[in-house]
Design an enzyme around this catalytic site. Structure first.
Site, short mmCIF file in Angstrom:
data_model
loop_
_atom_site.label_atom_id
_atom_site.label_comp_id
_atom_site.label_asym_id
_atom_site.label_seq_id
_atom_site.Cartn_x
_atom_site.Cartn_y
_atom_site.Cartn_z
N ASP A 53 -25.48 1.63 41.72
CA ASP A 53 -25.02 2.91 41.18
C ASP A 53 -24.19 2.75 39.91
OD1 ASP A 53 -22.97 1.76 42.44
OD2 ASP A 53 -22.57 3.39 43.86
N HIS A 256 -37.88 -11.89 18.22
CA HIS A 256 -36.96 -11.01 18.96
C HIS A 256 -36.12 -11.82 19.95
CE1 HIS A 256 -39.43 -7.16 17.93
NE2 HIS A 256 -38.67 -7.57 16.94
N ASP A 273 -29.42 -11.21 13.28
CA ASP A 273 -29.97 -9.88 12.99
C ASP A 273 -29.19 -8.93 13.87
OD1 ASP A 273 -31.45 -7.54 12.80
OD2 ASP A 273 -33.40 -8.55 12.91
N ASP A 284 -29.13 -2.26 10.22
CA ASP A 284 -30.07 -3.31 10.66
C ASP A 284 -30.05 -4.41 9.60
OD1 ASP A 284 -32.10 -4.81 11.70
OD2 ASP A 284 -33.70 -3.36 11.26
N HIS A 363 -44.07 -11.08 10.11
CA HIS A 363 -43.79 -9.68 10.49
C HIS A 363 -43.85 -8.79 9.27
CE1 HIS A 363 -39.79 -10.25 8.76
NE2 HIS A 363 -39.64 -11.34 9.49
N GLU A 400 -36.91 -6.84 4.57
CA GLU A 400 -36.55 -8.00 5.37
C GLU A 400 -37.60 -9.10 5.34
OE1 GLU A 400 -36.75 -7.14 9.69
OE2 GLU A 400 -36.91 -5.04 9.13
N TYR A 404 -40.81 -18.57 8.52
CA TYR A 404 -40.61 -19.15 9.85
C TYR A 404 -41.43 -20.42 9.98
CZ TYR A 404 -38.76 -14.51 10.20
OH TYR A 404 -38.05 -13.36 9.95
N ARG A 422 -34.50 -15.16 7.65
CA ARG A 422 -34.79 -13.77 7.31
C ARG A 422 -33.55 -13.22 6.61
NH1 ARG A 422 -36.42 -12.28 11.77
NH2 ARG A 422 -34.75 -11.18 12.83
N GLU A 424 -32.18 -9.39 5.44
CA GLU A 424 -32.53 -7.98 5.64
C GLU A 424 -31.41 -7.08 5.15
OE1 GLU A 424 -33.02 -6.87 9.79
OE2 GLU A 424 -34.16 -5.09 9.20
N1 GLY Z 1 -33.63 -5.68 14.13
C1 GLY Z 1 -35.00 -5.36 14.25
C2 GLY Z 1 -35.70 -5.38 12.99
O1 GLY Z 1 -35.22 -5.98 12.05
O2 GLY Z 1 -36.72 -4.78 12.81
MN MN Z 2 -35.39 -4.38 10.62
MN MN Z 3 -33.22 -6.48 11.89
#
Ligand code: GLY
Ligand code: MN
Ligand code: MN
Length: 456
Positions: A53, A256, A273, A284, A363, A400, A404, A422, A424
């Site tokens: 709960d 991720h 990140d 972000d 990505h 971003e 890698y 990365r 971003e």
């Molecule tokens: N933090 C998730 C992305 O960069 O898309």
């Molecule tokens: Mn992002």
């Molecule tokens: Mn991100």
């Protein structure tokens, strides 16, 4: 009653929340898109059980929040546009002394009208009798088709309203997906929304600075995550906008990675990140830096390539540009750079056509940002995803790029393996070009190495 997020600092560049009147403006914008004699439904989120709960920290449904600013679970917003009159009606949980002693205060119906500017407010239990009645003599119903509970609910209300047809009333026969309408509204940010996003970016930048200044060989990744959360909440961003990625060494090659459970090693990079959430709006930001404060030679080469790519892409942002064009720029920079580092070989033109750099840049280049970290809004005009949407002032997006190089990629020279990078930033499209909201997270090699010498 806690309605707004507080901030402990008055030196930050933006604002800590939207004025409550802005949510009425959002409703007015949605009303403008509604046909006459129609009704729209938007449901609040429900609490989610974590174990037995106890619940996870509550996160409001973002469409509902955009139209209300109301932060309680289980509520329903009803917008009625009939005979060119507009009414905003909120159904919400009742004031309840014994419940509130255990679980916290509720706004209640009176305050909902007074503070949140709804025309009417009722307790949730009254939904059953009111809503089928509202449907009488209306033609259209708007709701988000991707919300399966709401879809079911609408059909239930319709079946409850139908008997009245025998008494000569009409019920709506047209159902319209509200998502594309509200997505388009949310995609273009107002000056106040941008001011909140400027603030949460600044706060998140402070958190990235703190991470750089507290990282050290032997610490656990989650200990750096804690430093980020501390800095977010110290400045008013109580929650992270998403699970922070704190990835040392080869963990950065898991896109991720949120386990954050390993120790930081000498001569490895740390990819973070992480962004705070302020008054519902997300930052972000990703930064990658050496655990011990000094980039190795191969790390420097790859890092500079990612940074040069990011700078070239951001410099091209202005109204009229598209993600497709920005992807071309990224492709060209990364491919050229990877050839110079002898990681790719062959004819540049052919490598560009083959998008050979995608082997290491796995990505997307960026995404819309706002109330959701991957914010709503189409990226393309047509369903075949052929025509890329042109940027207009008020859009906010991330840029971003990354590279890698997994530790087990035997095609790579040893010096590159185990490196994941990365960078971003969060960008607003302006009439003149762009504004980079991510102003205070060190990004050049010199800036990072200089800051890391000053431990907190
Ligand atoms: N933090 C998730 C992305 O960069 O898309
Ligand atoms: Mn992002
Ligand atoms: Mn991100």
């Amino acid at each position: 009653m806690t309605i707004e997020h507080a901030t402990t600092s008055n030196k930050l560049p933006g604002i800590a929340s939207l004025p409550i009147s802005d949510f009425k403006v959002h409703r007015a914008d949605f009303f403008d898109k509604m046909e006459n004699n129609s009704i729209a439904f938007f449901g609040a989120a429900q609490e989610v059980t974590r174990s037995n709960d106890t619940e996870y920290a509550f996160c409001q449904n973002k469409n509902f929040y955009y139209l209300t600013g109301f932060n309680e679970p289980d509520a329903l917003l009803v917008l009625v546009k009939a005979d060119n009159n507009q009414q905003s009606i909120l159904f919400s949980l009742p004031k309840d002394k014994s419940h509130e002693i255990w679980h916290g205060r509720r706004v209640g119906q009176e305050q909902a009208c007074q503070y949140y500017n709804f025309d009417k407010s009722f307790v949730l239990d009254e939904l059953k009798s009111f809503v089928p009645e509202y449907l009488n003599d209306l033609s259209q119903i708007y709701f988000c088709f991707d919300n399966s509970e709401m879809s079911q609910q609408v059909f239930t209300w319709l079946s409850q309203a139908r008997p009245s047809v025998r008494q000569g009333t009409k019920v709506p026969e047209v159902l319209i997906d509200a998502s594309p309408i509200i997505n388009n509204l949310r995609l273009i940010k107002s000056a106040n929304e941008i001011a909140v996003m400027r603030q949460v970016n600044y706060i998140s930048g402070l958190a990235h600075q703190r991470a750089m200044q507290t990282a050290a060989v032997g610490k656990f990744e989650y200990q750096i995550e804690t430093e980020l959360l501390y800095e977010f909440s110290r400045h008013g961003a109580r929650h992270p906008a998403y699970a922070s990625i704190v990835a040392g060494g080869d963990n950065a090659n898991i896109l991720h990675y949120t386990d954050n459970g390993e120790t930081l090693q000498d001569n490895e990079l740390l990819l973070i990140d992480a962004g705070g959430e302020l008054a519902g709006y997300a930052a972000d930001i990703t930064r990658t830096f050496p655990v011990n404060g000094k980039f190795t030679a191969p790390q420097k080469l790859l890092y500079q390539l990612v940074l040069d790519t990011q700078l070239a892409v951001i410099a091209a942002i202005k109204p009229g540009i598209t993600f497709a064009k920005l992807n071309e720029i990224a492709n060209e920079c990364l491919t050229q750079g990877l050839i110079e580092l002898a990681i790719l070989s062959g004819d540049l033109r052919q490598l560009l056509i083959d998008k050979a750099c995608k082997k290491y840049f796995i990505h997307g280049l960026g995404h819309w940002l706002g109330l959701d970290v991957h914010d709503v809004g189409d990226y393309h005009f047509n369903e075949k995803k052929e025509q890329c949407r042109e940027f207009v002032a008020g859009m906010v997006l991330t840029i971003e790029p990354g590279l890698y190089m997994p530790i087990d990629d035997n095609d790579l020279e040893k010096e590159w393996r185990g490196i994941g990078i990365r960078i971003e930033d969060n960008i607003v499209v302006t009439e003149q070009g762009y504004e980079n909201l991510t102003v205070n997270s060190p990004r050049t090699i010199v800036e990072i190495e200089t800051l890391m010498k000053k431990k907190v």
